[in-house]
Design a protein around this motif. Structure first.
Motif, PDB file in Angstrom:
ATOM      1  N   MET A   1       0.837  -1.204   0.000  1.00 49.23           N
ATOM      2  CA  MET A   1       0.000   0.000   0.000  1.00 49.23           C
ATOM      3  C   MET A   1       0.865   1.245   0.000  1.00 49.23           C
ATOM      4  SD  MET A   1      -3.180  -0.512  -0.204  1.00 49.23           S
ATOM      5  CE  MET A   1      -3.656   1.162   0.192  1.00 49.23           C
ATOM      6  N   THR A   2       0.440   2.186  -0.743  1.00 47.02           N
ATOM      7  CA  THR A   2       1.153   3.469  -0.727  1.00 47.02           C
ATOM      8  C   THR A   2       0.678   4.311   0.456  1.00 47.02           C
ATOM      9  OG1 THR A   2      -0.526   4.380  -2.161  1.00 47.02           O
ATOM     10  CG2 THR A   2       1.468   3.571  -3.212  1.00 47.02           C
ATOM     11  N   SER A   3       1.526   5.197   0.851  1.00 45.50           N
ATOM     12  CA  SER A   3       1.182   6.092   1.945  1.00 45.50           C
ATOM     13  C   SER A   3       1.094   7.503   1.409  1.00 45.50           C
ATOM     14  CB  SER A   3       2.270   6.034   3.003  1.00 45.50           C
ATOM     15  OG  SER A   3       2.190   7.164   3.812  1.00 45.50           O
ATOM     16  N   TYR A   4       0.373   8.336   2.102  1.00 47.11           N
ATOM     17  CA  TYR A   4       0.320   9.733   1.693  1.00 47.11           C
ATOM     18  C   TYR A   4       1.508  10.521   2.241  1.00 47.11           C
ATOM     19  CZ  TYR A   4      -4.070   9.449  -0.754  1.00 47.11           C
ATOM     20  OH  TYR A   4      -5.037   9.148  -1.668  1.00 47.11           O
ATOM     21  N   SER A  71      -2.262   1.645   6.827  1.00 43.89           N
ATOM     22  CA  SER A  71      -1.836   0.441   6.116  1.00 43.89           C
ATOM     23  C   SER A  71      -0.323   0.319   5.923  1.00 43.89           C
ATOM     24  CB  SER A  71      -2.561   0.359   4.776  1.00 43.89           C
ATOM     25  OG  SER A  71      -2.676   1.633   4.198  1.00 43.89           O
ATOM     26  N   GLU A  72       0.439   1.432   6.034  1.00 43.11           N
ATOM     27  CA  GLU A  72       1.891   1.295   5.891  1.00 43.11           C
ATOM     28  C   GLU A  72       2.502   0.511   7.056  1.00 43.11           C
ATOM     29  OE1 GLU A  72       0.158   4.080   5.672  1.00 43.11           O
ATOM     30  OE2 GLU A  72       1.089   5.774   6.685  1.00 43.11           O
TER      31      GLU A  72
END
Lengths: 139, 390
Positions: A1-4, A71-72
């Motif tokens: 998952m990517t993070s912001y 999710s990170e």
């Protein structure tokens, strides 16, 4: 998952995050940590870098149930389950939301003395993200 | 300033609707609201529209409001998207009120929508964690449950509030929802069982939280002096207040109050010329049960630190002196993020007109109703006060 929280965004405040550098207002001397563009006390916008001791006490805390954290943190949550977070009131005054570590949640209490250590938070885009966690002070 | 009246309200049922689209849900809320205008309204007469949403995880980021207006059959209205996290449609309401009060428009609508069920769980966690101070709160590994849990722990520490007082709000709201056909969770809950629910973010448990919800709502408003041509039962918007606060809870002087609520409520009370004691009932933002207790104190319903005793007294029950979240609140009616603010107004307007969907949950003799809609953990708050027309 990517993070912001992108790598450049992460890098922009690495001194604050890993070396606990606060901003001391040139106008009134109030410490800002995390740093902010405007002093909440006097409205000044000039600050001097000031390192903090990394010591403080637990102001409040929570054990976030497994798979509830962003999710990170999934790799860690898969391994350890819950994620322990809290707000620490630093000796110099400011409060900050942090990860707590090296402790049993049952042993935690408001007011408990803690100090900062640099620890791995998670890895993403092939790069390890380090951050500051707080652990109980050894008596 | 021009006085503003609500002439129609609509809301979909709240729940999980995997087979339905955003357009379909918004259309239903709009049709509901239009049908609620007793003497009829031509949808083309709507001049200004404000649509609250957190964009459903990015499903439609651009031109959201025109797309929803198209679905509503209100083509041509000046429409824009309003975003303030979970307070998006509370702010859509504020802006719609302001546009009429200023004389810029005669007829305006506020709406809100979210469709959360379509998103995979990790995407929901990614998305729902973006309304805090991302660089600091998110990187501490917490979610909103954790942030409210930390406030709860401080409240327990500073005022001796017990976990059971917090969970009492969830139990009350779950049981209130039994009589609400538009509520998402309609199964009874007892305090004993709720207290044994698994940990969510200590000290909060799964019983203390809202869920994942789809839903939409709409409020149609006009100049108060035109209202009687649309309906015999208009409801006046007598107070509208908004306020913001530090986004991260660690930056706030106190973690046991939402300053945003206190500021927004003062502005709304001052505008209405009333005080907390005049409020007959309220719909407040109980995303987590502790938030309802904080709202009692911040809105002035009870003294600071007294929320535990206040709920225990039964004052906020359906048959209490000042019922709170008679609809079931966010915990049981549901919390489709962008729809929540205007969904609260839907409930208050129907109660003030004596038109609750079931007789069992109609509150008797109510004159002033209040809504409190919170974005994030208190960074943005909108408060509205509505008044029945005698």
């Amino acid at each position: 998952m990517t993070s912001y929280v992108s790598l450049p965004m992460f890098g922009a405040n690495v001194d604050e995050r890993l070396r606990l550098i606060a901003g001391k207002c040139n106008g009134c001397g109030q410490l800002a940590y995390p740093q902010r563009p405007v002093c909440t006390k006097c409205g000044g916008d000039q600050f001097e870098d000031t390192p903090l001791s990394g010591e403080g006490s637990i102001y409040t805390y929570s054990m976030v149930a497994g798979n509830g954290a962003p999710s990170e943190f999934d790799d860690e949550q898969t391994m350890t389950g819950d994620v322990l977070c809290g707000v620490v009131e630093l000796k110099e005054g400011p409060r900050v939301m942090v990860r707590l570590a090296d402790t049993d949640p049952e042993q935690l209490e408001i007011g408990m003395k803690v100090s900062a250590v640099v620890r791995r938070l998670y890895d993403q885009e092939g790069i390890v993200r380090y951050g500051t966690k707080f652990v109980p002070q050894k008596s | 300033m021009v006085d503003v009246a609500v002439i129609g309200v609509g809301q979909t049922r709240y729940g999980m609707f995997p087979e339905r689209t955003l357009k379909d849900l918004f259309h239903e809320a709009a049709v509901n609201a239009l049908n609620d205008v007793d003497k009829g309204l031509d949808p083309q007469d709507v001049e200004e529209a404000f649509v609250g949403t957190l964009s459903t995880g990015g499903a439609q980021l651009g031109n959201f409001a025109p797309l929803m207006m198209e679905a509503a059959g209100m083509i041509g209205a000046s429409a824009r998207h309003i975003e303030n996290a979970c307070a998006s449609s509370g702010y859509a309401m504020r802006d719609a009120v302001a546009t009429i009060a200023s004389g810029q428009a005669n007829i305006a609508v506020a709406g809100g929508i979210e469709k959360m069920s379509d998103l995979p769980r990790e995407k929901n966690r990614l998305w729902l964690g973006i309304s805090g101070d991302v660089e600091w709160e998110r990187l501490a590994g917490t979610n909103f449950a954790g942030i409210y849990a930390m406030m709860a722990r401080r409240h327990m520490h500073e005022y001796g509030t017990k976990k059971k007082h917090i969970t009492m709000a969830a139990v009350k709201n779950r049981n209130n929802a039994l009589a609400n056909p538009k509520a998402q969770f309609r199964a009874p809950l007892e305090l004993d069982r709720a207290m044994k629910a698994p940990n969510l973010a200590s000290p909060l448990t799964f019983s203390d939280a809202c869920g994942i919800t789809d839903g939409a709502s709409m409020v149609i408003m006009c100049r108060a002096d035109m209202a009687k041509s649309f309906t015999d039962q208009p409801v006046l918007v007598v107070g509208s207040g908004g306020a913001s606060d530090y986004v991260a809870i660690h930056d706030r002087p106190s973690m046991t109050a939402l300053e945003g609520t206190k500021r927004a409520a003062k502005r709304a009370y001052d505008m209405a010329g009333i005080s907390a004691k005049d409020v007959d009932f309220a719909e407040v933002h109980d995303c987590f049960a502790i938030a309802e207790l904080l709202a009692y104190e911040d809105l002035g319903f009870c003294k600071k630190g007294g929320a535990g005793k206040y709920i225990e007294s039964g004052a906020t029950a359906r048959d209490g002196k000042r019922p709170v979240n008679n609809s079931g609140g966010l915990i049981a009616k549901g919390h489709p993020i962008g729809s929540t603010g205007t969904g609260q107004v839907y409930e208050v307007v129907n109660q003030l007109r004596g038109r609750a969907d079931t007789a069992e949950r109609q509150l008797p003799n109510v004159r002033f109703g209040l809504t409190q809609n919170v974005g994030g953990s208190g960074a943005a708050v909108a408060v509205h006060i509505l008044k029945a027309v005698e």
